[in-house]
Design a protein around this motif. Structure first.
Motif, mmCIF file in Angstrom:
data_model
loop_
_atom_site.group_PDB
_atom_site.id
_atom_site.type_symbol
_atom_site.label_atom_id
_atom_site.label_comp_id
_atom_site.label_asym_id
_atom_site.label_seq_id
_atom_site.Cartn_x
_atom_site.Cartn_y
_atom_site.Cartn_z
ATOM 1 N N TRP A 1 0.866 -1.178 0.000
ATOM 2 C CA TRP A 1 0.000 0.000 0.000
ATOM 3 C C TRP A 1 0.898 1.222 0.000
ATOM 4 O O TRP A 1 1.840 1.305 0.784
ATOM 5 N N ARG A 2 0.630 2.180 -0.883
ATOM 6 C CA ARG A 2 1.436 3.398 -0.998
ATOM 7 C C ARG A 2 0.535 4.600 -0.785
ATOM 8 O O ARG A 2 -0.638 4.575 -1.112
ATOM 9 N N TYR A 3 1.082 5.669 -0.245
ATOM 10 C CA TYR A 3 0.293 6.879 -0.071
ATOM 11 C C TYR A 3 0.761 7.943 -1.061
ATOM 12 O O TYR A 3 1.868 7.886 -1.596
ATOM 13 N N ARG B 1 -4.170 8.531 6.309
ATOM 14 C CA ARG B 1 -3.837 8.788 4.908
ATOM 15 C C ARG B 1 -4.606 7.822 4.015
ATOM 16 O O ARG B 1 -4.927 6.711 4.411
ATOM 17 N N GLU C 1 -5.733 4.505 5.871
ATOM 18 C CA GLU C 1 -4.801 4.009 6.873
ATOM 19 C C GLU C 1 -5.583 3.727 8.156
ATOM 20 O O GLU C 1 -6.390 4.547 8.591
ATOM 21 N N LEU D 1 -4.556 5.300 1.027
ATOM 22 C CA LEU D 1 -3.533 4.397 0.501
ATOM 23 C C LEU D 1 -3.983 3.793 -0.816
ATOM 24 O O LEU D 1 -5.188 3.594 -1.047
#
Length: 107
Positions: free
Chosen positions: A25-27, A70, A60, A72
């Motif tokens: 998972w990236r923000y 955040r 998040e 994601l």
């Protein structure tokens, strides 16, 4: 997946960045830093990709105290397929051309 036109260079960069670790998972802020886009460009790209089913999104679950959660993102199966297709189409960056010398040094 049938596409009518090639995605923008910025969208390709985002897809390829997400494909580096497809299960992570990236923000958005992290992606902005990696790809070199400002938030005003990044978030519309992420929204379009999610609307097209190419990204999974979530919030998040345990943000640090004092910071809001955040949003994601990570690639879906079709998103990963598109990223692989685009990676195959994207030419490798070429080495910098060598400088030609028209005169010998010191002349």
């Amino acid at each position: 997946m049938t596409r009518s036109r090639r995605p923008s260079a910025q969208t390709v960069a985002v897809l390829l960045a997400l494909a580096e670790e497809p299960s992570a998972w990236r923000y958005g802020y992290e992606l902005c830093q990696q790809v070199g886009l400002k938030a005003g460009s990044m978030y519309p790209i992420l929204i379009r990709l999610a609307d097209r089913g190419l990204l999974d999104t979530t919030w998040e679950t345990s943000p640090p105290p004092g910071r809001p959660p955040r949003h994601l993102y990570r690639l879906t199966g079709p998103g990963l397929d598109l990223a692989a297709e685009l990676a195959a189409e994207t030419p490798e960056p070429r080495a910098q051309p060598r400088t030609l010398r028209l005169r010998p040094e010191g002349a």
